[in-house]
Design a protein around this motif. Structure first.
Motif, PDB file in Angstrom:
ATOM      1  N   ARG A  35     -27.030  49.736  67.830  1.00 15.96           N
ATOM      2  CA  ARG A  35     -28.220  49.497  67.674  1.00 15.96           C
ATOM      3  C   ARG A  35     -28.952  48.944  68.211  1.00 15.96           C
ATOM      4  N   ASP A  54     -23.936  54.844  65.021  1.00 18.32           N
ATOM      5  CA  ASP A  54     -24.396  53.945  63.261  1.00 18.32           C
ATOM      6  C   ASP A  54     -23.202  54.827  62.507  1.00 18.32           C
ATOM      7  N   TYR A  55     -22.619  54.039  61.133  1.00 19.97           N
ATOM      8  CA  TYR A  55     -21.812  54.191  60.368  1.00 19.97           C
ATOM      9  C   TYR A  55     -21.517  55.084  59.749  1.00 19.97           C
ATOM     10  N   ALA A  56     -23.404  55.760  60.097  1.00 16.44           N
ATOM     11  CA  ALA A  56     -23.700  56.707  58.628  1.00 16.44           C
ATOM     12  C   ALA A  56     -23.118  58.455  59.304  1.00 16.44           C
ATOM     13  N   ASP A  57     -22.946  58.368  60.871  1.00 15.48           N
ATOM     14  CA  ASP A  57     -23.301  58.957  61.376  1.00 15.48           C
ATOM     15  C   ASP A  57     -21.634  59.292  61.756  1.00 15.48           C
ATOM     16  N   ALA A  58     -20.807  59.694  61.499  1.00 12.25           N
ATOM     17  CA  ALA A  58     -18.891  59.682  62.003  1.00 12.25           C
ATOM     18  C   ALA A  58     -19.210  60.154  63.892  1.00 12.25           C
ATOM     19  N   GLU A  78     -24.393  44.333  56.309  1.00 15.90           N
ATOM     20  CA  GLU A  78     -24.300  44.627  54.949  1.00 15.90           C
ATOM     21  C   GLU A  78     -23.907  44.514  53.954  1.00 15.90           C
ATOM     22  N   ARG A  81     -22.425  47.010  51.438  1.00  9.51           N
ATOM     23  CA  ARG A  81     -21.457  48.793  52.060  1.00  9.51           C
ATOM     24  C   ARG A  81     -21.022  48.601  53.236  1.00  9.51           C
ATOM     25  N   VAL A  84     -17.197  50.639  53.336  1.00  8.75           N
ATOM     26  CA  VAL A  84     -17.881  52.173  53.605  1.00  8.75           C
ATOM     27  C   VAL A  84     -18.038  52.082  55.385  1.00  8.75           C
ATOM     28  N   GLN A  85     -18.757  51.239  55.263  1.00 10.69           N
ATOM     29  CA  GLN A  85     -18.916  51.475  56.648  1.00 10.69           C
ATOM     30  C   GLN A  85     -17.472  51.401  58.031  1.00 10.69           C
ATOM     31  N   ALA A  88     -15.473  54.670  57.730  1.00 10.87           N
ATOM     32  CA  ALA A  88     -15.927  55.607  59.135  1.00 10.87           C
ATOM     33  C   ALA A  88     -14.888  54.761  60.107  1.00 10.87           C
TER      34      ALA A  88
END
Length: 285
Positions: A35, A54-58, A78, A81, A84-85, A88
């Motif tokens: 990042r 971005d882990y939240a954006d596959a 984090e 979190r 979940v990260q 992914a």
């Protein structure tokens, strides 16, 4: 072979890339995902391929891992979190059929270490997926104690709730070298590697080492959990963070970071960096 690295702009990730390049890996076969745009730009200047991840954006993971043969998943920072990260990243690695190397916590599935549950959960995700993987259970980084070492050198005292618990630490560069070796080898497939320093130390030994390096006496201020929390909050740490740090020291007092073998030094082909050497380098002595 193409190697993709998550967390590549962090402290460990940058050192892994440095180790890969030192071993003659073509920089164009390394994909650094992270990042920090400034660090990505510097890596690109070395010929390393870079990707904003971005882990939240596959889709960012899919793009970074396209054509990857191996993926280094450096555990997220984090708390709460991480699982979940990490999932992914694992899912994206599966899509391209890449093998995966994961930096976990010491004895992740059996320890009482307060930060271990998310690592245990991640190791559980890796099981039974048909994914080829290796787990690097990194013990503590000696850098975690930079502030304590500087404080000891400056004030002649160091505060701890770790009692006589031993810490099998090593600098990040040692763990990074091991990660590079594993990424470039087929010899560690399927293994769970407990990694730590060759010479676990106590805070009494840390104080003695700082004293030896500086020539100034250093004493250890051993405190209870409650006293530790009070001291940390008085120093400006918020209550939740103070309790987390105090809980980690309590885990250390119970032996959670004592280590037990020389797997790390065996992998890197040399002894791990001794505490005295690290303290001397940190303090410029």
């Amino acid at each position: 072979m193409t190697i993709a690295i998550t967390g590549a702009t962090g402290q460990l990730g940058r050192l892994v890339i440095e180790q890969l390049l030192a071993r003659g890996v073509d920089p164009s076969t390394i994909v650094a995902g992270g990042r920090n745009e400034d660090v990505l730009a510097r890596l690109a200047g070395q010929g390393v391929r870079t990707a904003r991840v971005d882990y939240a954006d596959a889709s960012t993971l899919d793009a970074a891992f396209a054509g990857a043969d191996r993926v280094l998943l450096i555990s997220g920072s984090e708390a709460g979190r991480r699982t979940v990260q990490h999932k992914a990243v694992i899912d994206a690695a599966r899509k391209v059929g890449a093998s995966l190397v994961y930096t976990s916590a010491p004895k992740a599935t059996t320890t009482s270490l307060v930060l271990a549950p998310e690592h245990k959960a991640t190791e559980g995700l890796l099981e039974g997926l048909g994914l080829t993987y290796t787990v690097l259970r990194n013990n503590w980084y000696t850098e975690n104690y930079d502030d304590a070492i500087r404080q000891a050198a400056t004030t002649g005292s160091v505060l701890t709730g770790a009692g006589t618990g031993r810490i099998a630490s090593a600098p990040r560069r040692d763990y990074a070298e091991a990660a590079a070796v594993v990424l470039l080898s087929d010899g560690y497939t399927g293994e769970i590697l407990e990694l730590g320093g060759d010479e676990p130390w106590t805070f009494d030994e840390l104080a003695a080492t700082v004293s030896e390096v500086t020539g100034t006496p250093v004493t250890v201020n051993a405190v209870s959990v409650d006293e530790h929390v009070a001291a940390l909050t008085a120093a400006g740490l918020d209550d939740a963070s103070a309790r987390f740090v105090a809980a980690l020291d309590a885990n250390i007092a119970e032996g959670a970071l004592a280590g037990g073998d020389t797997t790390l030094s065996s992998i890197i082909g040399r002894p791990t960096t001794p505490l005295k050497q690290y303290v001397g380098e940190l303090l410029g002595r």
